[in-house]
Scaffold this motif. Structure first.
Motif, short mmCIF file in Angstrom:
data_model
loop_
_atom_site.label_atom_id
_atom_site.label_comp_id
_atom_site.label_asym_id
_atom_site.label_seq_id
_atom_site.Cartn_x
_atom_site.Cartn_y
_atom_site.Cartn_z
N VAL A 22 -8.16 7.84 -0.17
CA VAL A 22 -7.63 8.48 -1.43
C VAL A 22 -8.15 9.93 -1.60
O VAL A 22 -9.16 10.15 -1.03
CB VAL A 22 -7.86 7.68 -2.68
N THR A 63 -9.66 10.49 -8.83
CA THR A 63 -10.42 9.51 -7.82
C THR A 63 -11.56 10.24 -6.92
O THR A 63 -11.46 11.43 -6.45
CB THR A 63 -9.67 8.73 -6.80
N GLU A 121 -8.19 -4.49 -2.65
CA GLU A 121 -9.40 -3.80 -2.65
C GLU A 121 -10.48 -4.14 -3.28
O GLU A 121 -11.65 -3.60 -2.93
CB GLU A 121 -8.69 -2.39 -3.53
N THR A 145 -1.99 8.19 -3.61
CA THR A 145 -3.28 8.47 -2.97
C THR A 145 -3.84 9.69 -3.39
O THR A 145 -4.83 9.81 -2.88
CB THR A 145 -3.46 7.87 -1.51
N LEU A 188 0.65 -1.16 -0.04
CA LEU A 188 -0.17 0.14 -0.10
C LEU A 188 0.58 1.22 -0.10
O LEU A 188 0.51 2.05 -0.70
CB LEU A 188 -1.07 0.18 1.00
N ILE A 200 -2.69 -5.77 -4.62
CA ILE A 200 -3.19 -4.35 -4.71
C ILE A 200 -4.64 -4.87 -5.02
O ILE A 200 -5.72 -4.41 -4.48
CB ILE A 200 -2.76 -3.29 -5.78
N VAL A 242 1.65 2.89 -3.41
CA VAL A 242 0.58 3.33 -4.33
C VAL A 242 0.46 4.73 -3.90
O VAL A 242 0.23 5.15 -2.78
CB VAL A 242 -0.70 2.50 -4.09
N LEU A 294 -7.12 2.06 -6.31
CA LEU A 294 -5.59 1.71 -6.25
C LEU A 294 -4.91 1.14 -7.32
O LEU A 294 -3.72 1.70 -7.71
CB LEU A 294 -5.41 0.97 -4.77
N CYS A 299 -7.11 2.23 3.28
CA CYS A 299 -6.36 3.58 3.34
C CYS A 299 -7.42 4.54 2.82
O CYS A 299 -8.36 4.35 2.63
CB CYS A 299 -5.19 3.64 2.38
#
Length: 484
Positions: free
Chosen positions: A43, A211, A98, A12, A7, A94, A10, A188, A41
């Motif tokens: 974003v 996003t 998710e 965000t 994570l 990933i 990646v 993600l 997490c």
């Protein structure tokens, strides 16, 4: 690799004009692990202003990007393909975190996703025009293939990496800039992909990623603002209709890959073991959360009991659990809404006379799991015959007459894919031709391949993705006429 170690790698934030940035109001939205219901997490949660900034960045980059040599565009895609293949386990983790699918399936998706980049890297240099004379001999005619311009790409949660590459690959190859809006449940994989493309040399502003949990507010002004020239959307028919109406206000070129209600027809002469294997593949890929998933099983009454028994044995033996567990073959559904929908559809079918051969229940939490389920004697009036189930439920009806089976298979607003199992060559072609679908799996439980066109008819969509025609959706053909 420790699962949650991926994570931190990646991004965000939003990607706008080559810069990672927070949303303009600082809002963030959570990404949840469907196997536990826990937050992974958060974003950036883009605003309409962020969406407009992303469009402006795509517009600003369009001219130079269209002028970039095709070989260079292809090489960027090739490098991104190689980067994903070299990093399959990270991408798979990933996807599983998710979205929930088992790691083995997630690895398959990562390789499938990468393959779109390789395929379109090879197509980038094959954008042929045409030169000839008009039939009356009075004029020369030249046809040029040119990029359509800035594109809005909207992807679903069920294949969070592959749906991105299936759209980004041809757009990059054609010379189009893009704004990508991934599904809020699974941003993600798209953010990780954008990072890889940047490292592969994609210039700033060519791919922008927004996003957001406010899709309706953010997307409409993008589509109606006049700068986006192409919309490519994968998702539900309901949302597709809405976007098509919005796209109409500025006559935006549109391709839509929408819902499905796939029929799976088993004739009396089918190789039953092969049909059962095909059924498990067509039904259980992605826990049934695929627009290509077999939804309505039409099985000749002479083999229906055998088929149901064999299918129940195979599906009942599948191991349900977190996709991160190496033994897991069936992960969770995406969210509580997805789980309650499947539960309600099964309960309705049982109330209307269906017999549960295996499954039919949701195990206790945590997570949004549902047992692989086979229902026999399903009444055609059951809700799951008219709705995309999007879960691990095989609903079996019987028939005696092939033409009746085809008529029932076609009795739906959707027409994405159909499956047919038979060893009779004449029936194989006759039924394949009669099914109102864009794709047929003939003695096969899987149809998708980056080298072949993917798409449906009726309310399953407009246009095709993948194959040699996939890039056409991102091109305009300009005619230049000159007297001889």
């Amino acid at each position: 690799m420790a699962h949650h170690d991926v994570l931190p790698s990646v991004p965000t934030q939003l990607l706008i004009g080559g810069k990672w940035t927070d949303s303009s109001d600082g809002a963030r939205t959570d990404v949840v692990d469907p196997a536990t219901g826990q937050t992974l997490c958060s974003v950036a949660d883009a605003t309409p202003a962020d969406g407009q900034a992303a469009v402006a960045a795509a517009v600003a980059a369009q001219r130079d990007w269209a002028a970039t040599p095709a070989r260079e565009r292809g090489e960027i895609l090739r490098r991104a393909y190689e980067a994903i293949i070299a990093d399959v386990d990270r991408f798979a983790t990933i996807i599983t975190l998710e979205m929930g699918k088992p790691l083995a399936e997630a690895r398959g998706e990562a390789k499938y996703a990468a393959e779109f980049l390789r395929w379109f890297s090879e197509e980038a240099v094959r954008l042929d025009g045409h030169f000839g004379h008009t039939p009356d001999g009075n004029s020369r005619a030249m046809v040029l293939a040119q990029p359509v311009g800035p594109c809005l790409l909207i992807t679903p949660w069920n294949f969070p990496l592959a749906m991105g590459t299936r759209k980004i690959g041809p757009a990059v190859a054609a010379g189009c800039t893009m704004v990508l809006k991934p599904a809020p449940q699974t941003p993600l994989a798209s953010l990780a992909l954008a990072s890889v493309l940047s490292e592969a040399g994609l210039p700033d502003g060519v791919l922008n990623v927004v996003t957001t949990n406010r899709a309706a507010e953010v997307v409409e002004p993008m589509l109606t603002g006049g700068d986006i020239r192409k919309l490519s959307f994968t998702g539900s028919t309901e949302v597709g209709r809405l976007l098509l109406a919005q796209a109409a206000t500025k006559v935006v070129k549109t391709s839509l890959e929408l819902g499905g209600n796939a029929p799976f027809i088993v004739l009396d002469d089918a190789d039953l073991d092969r049909a059962v294997e095909g059924a498990v593949t067509a039904k259980m890929r992605n826990m049934g959360e695929a627009c290509t998933a077999a939804n309505r099983f039409f099985v000749h009454e002479s083999v229906a009991e055998d088929f149901a028994g064999k299918l129940a044995e195979r599906m009942g033996a599948l191991t349900v659990g977190s996709g991160l567990e190496s033994t897991s073959q069936v992960g969770p559904l995406i969210d509580p809404d997805g789980l309650s929908k499947v539960t309600e559809l099964v309960d309705d079918a049982v109330a209307k006379g269906a017999r549960v051969v295996v499954g039919g229940t949701a195990p206790d939490g945590p997570g949004y799991f549902y047992q692989p389920t086979v229902l026999a004697d399903v009444h055609p009036d059951s809700d799951l015959c008219r709705t995309e189930i999007f879960g691990p439920v095989a609903a079996i009806q019987t028939f005696t007459d092939v033409d009746d089976a085809v008529a029932r298979a076609n009795d739906t607003e959707w027409g994405l894919v159909g499956y047919l199992f038979t060893q009779d060559l004449d029936k194989a072609f006759r039924v394949s031709e009669a099914m109102e679908v864009g794709m047929v799996g003939l003695n096969a439980g899987i149809v998708s391949n980056p080298a072949t066109p993917f798409g449906g008819v009726k309310q399953s969509g407009i246009g095709r993705e993948g194959g040699r025609v996939g890039i056409e959706e991102f091109l305009e053909h300009k005619l230049i006429v000159m007297p001889r």
